[in-house]
Design a protein around this motif. Structure first.
Motif, PDB file in Angstrom:
ATOM      1  N   GLY A  92      25.460 -50.909  27.770  1.00  6.90           N
ATOM      2  CA  GLY A  92      25.759 -49.618  28.115  1.00  6.90           C
ATOM      3  C   GLY A  92      26.688 -49.422  27.879  1.00  6.90           C
ATOM      4  O   GLY A  92      27.320 -49.638  27.172  1.00  6.90           O
ATOM      5  N   ASP A  93      26.531 -48.133  26.532  1.00  7.62           N
ATOM      6  CA  ASP A  93      27.341 -46.662  25.978  1.00  7.62           C
ATOM      7  C   ASP A  93      26.029 -45.764  26.402  1.00  7.62           C
ATOM      8  O   ASP A  93      25.306 -45.416  25.554  1.00  7.62           O
ATOM      9  CB  ASP A  93      26.772 -47.510  24.547  1.00  7.62           C
ATOM     10  CG  ASP A  93      27.539 -46.681  22.872  1.00  7.62           C
ATOM     11  OD1 ASP A  93      27.938 -45.413  23.551  1.00  7.62           O
ATOM     12  OD2 ASP A  93      28.616 -46.777  22.412  1.00  7.62           O
ATOM     13  N   ILE A 115      26.107 -53.648  32.337  1.00  6.28           N
ATOM     14  CA  ILE A 115      26.583 -52.285  32.490  1.00  6.28           C
ATOM     15  C   ILE A 115      28.012 -53.203  33.856  1.00  6.28           C
ATOM     16  O   ILE A 115      27.712 -53.706  34.961  1.00  6.28           O
ATOM     17  CB  ILE A 115      25.303 -51.879  34.106  1.00  6.28           C
ATOM     18  CG1 ILE A 115      24.296 -51.198  33.072  1.00  6.28           C
ATOM     19  CG2 ILE A 115      26.128 -50.398  34.593  1.00  6.28           C
ATOM     20  CD1 ILE A 115      23.422 -50.775  33.692  1.00  6.28           C
ATOM     21  N   ARG A 116      28.850 -51.960  33.540  1.00  8.30           N
ATOM     22  CA  ARG A 116      30.244 -52.361  34.596  1.00  8.30           C
ATOM     23  C   ARG A 116      30.589 -52.300  35.758  1.00  8.30           C
ATOM     24  O   ARG A 116      30.304 -51.952  36.289  1.00  8.30           O
ATOM     25  CB  ARG A 116      31.763 -51.849  33.612  1.00  8.30           C
ATOM     26  CG  ARG A 116      30.949 -52.891  32.233  1.00  8.30           C
ATOM     27  CD  ARG A 116      32.949 -52.633  31.364  1.00  8.30           C
ATOM     28  NE  ARG A 116      32.727 -53.559  29.961  1.00  8.30           N
ATOM     29  CZ  ARG A 116      33.423 -54.564  29.984  1.00  8.30           C
ATOM     30  NH1 ARG A 116      34.126 -55.476  31.064  1.00  8.30           N
ATOM     31  NH2 ARG A 116      33.194 -55.698  28.987  1.00  8.30           N
ATOM     32  N   ASP A 119      30.067 -45.985  37.900  1.00  7.95           N
ATOM     33  CA  ASP A 119      30.050 -44.473  36.906  1.00  7.95           C
ATOM     34  C   ASP A 119      29.744 -45.263  36.091  1.00  7.95           C
ATOM     35  O   ASP A 119      28.496 -43.668  36.039  1.00  7.95           O
ATOM     36  CB  ASP A 119      31.348 -44.510  37.320  1.00  7.95           C
ATOM     37  CG  ASP A 119      32.178 -43.705  38.556  1.00  7.95           C
ATOM     38  OD1 ASP A 119      31.452 -43.459  38.880  1.00  7.95           O
ATOM     39  OD2 ASP A 119      33.740 -43.300  38.070  1.00  7.95           O
ATOM     40  N   ASP A 120      29.528 -46.220  35.604  1.00  6.44           N
ATOM     41  CA  ASP A 120      28.513 -46.281  33.731  1.00  6.44           C
ATOM     42  C   ASP A 120      27.655 -46.280  34.183  1.00  6.44           C
ATOM     43  O   ASP A 120      26.707 -45.698  33.539  1.00  6.44           O
ATOM     44  CB  ASP A 120      29.081 -47.724  33.138  1.00  6.44           C
ATOM     45  CG  ASP A 120      30.556 -47.704  32.971  1.00  6.44           C
ATOM     46  OD1 ASP A 120      31.372 -46.656  32.892  1.00  6.44           O
ATOM     47  OD2 ASP A 120      31.094 -48.763  32.316  1.00  6.44           O
ATOM     48  N   SER A 123      26.023 -42.929  34.311  1.00  5.89           N
ATOM     49  CA  SER A 123      26.441 -42.273  32.961  1.00  5.89           C
ATOM     50  C   SER A 123      25.840 -42.286  32.500  1.00  5.89           C
ATOM     51  O   SER A 123      24.330 -41.593  31.518  1.00  5.89           O
ATOM     52  CB  SER A 123      27.639 -42.426  32.555  1.00  5.89           C
ATOM     53  OG  SER A 123      28.676 -42.119  33.237  1.00  5.89           O
TER      54      SER A 123
END
Length: 216
Positions: A92-93, A115-116, A119-120, A123
């Motif tokens: 997840g970036d 994915i943490r 919100d991540d 995004s």
């Protein structure tokens, strides 16, 4: 909300050579497999391209899309394009997802895992991911609590249009994850280490998904 049964998404062990092809073909030949993530070990780009060329047909010939990831620093977009894969899968970036989306256009899928937070996840969806994977094993092999994966997948599936994949650490977890309305349920070791072989595991999982859909 999904209006059809969840489909199966298989995740391979980390692969260093093409000896896994027969097991991959056996699993995908059982039917109901929508996609396969080929986890490739660290290697030079040419070796990875050749490995994808050797492995991908074992899934694609049975109608499964093939995504690739790598532990190394190779150019995954190039590996996928030249190796004949259907897409890439990355941690997840959002910046990386946007870059890959721009390079791959609509020709190949961009999937995202590791994915943490919620919100991540939002995004990454906004960055152009084609799907989000929740609950996959961490680098140390541990997995999140099933309850947390169920909660995250149900939240995402209810609100967002971008498909999600929910990872099942065992066949026993498939039913609960399918009930979240996630578009895909992922399986890894539960398929590859099944006592009766990969095909038996896939057929069992597919049966669970079909019963889940019939009960709605």
């Amino acid at each position: 909300m999904a209006d059809t049964a969840a489909r199966l998404y298989l995740i391979t062990p980390v692969l260093e050579d093409d000896s896994f092809a027969p097991r991959l073909a056996e699993a995908c030949g059982a039917g109901s497999v929508a996609a396969v993530l080929l986890r490739l070990g660290a290697a030079d780009e040419r070796s990875l391209i050749n490995l994808v060329k050797a492995l991908a047909p074992a899934a694609q010939e049975h109608g499964a899309a093939v995504l690739v990831s790598s532990d190394g620093k190779a150019d995954l977009a190039n590996v996928a394009a030249r190796g004949g894969a259907d897409g890439v899968h990355v941690p997840g970036d959002p910046a990386l997802v946007r870059e890959l989306r721009e390079r791959l256009k609509s020709e190949r899928a961009v999937g995202v895992g590791a994915i943490r937070t919620k919100d991540d996840a939002m995004s990454l969806g906004e960055a152009g991911a084609d799907y989000l994977l929740f609950g996959e094993p961490r680098p140390d092999g541990s997995v999140p609590a099933l309850e947390s994966v169920v909660e995250r997948a149900a939240w995402w599936a209810e609100i967002f249009e971008t498909p999600c994949v929910a990872y099942a650490p065992s066949l026993d977890a498939v039913e609960a994850l399918a009930a979240t309305n996630a578009e895909f349920v992922a399986l890894g070791d539960a398929v590859w280490t099944h006592a009766d072989g990969p095909a038996a595991a896939v057929k069992t999982a597919a049966g669970i998904l079909e019963r889940q859909e019939a009960s709605r």
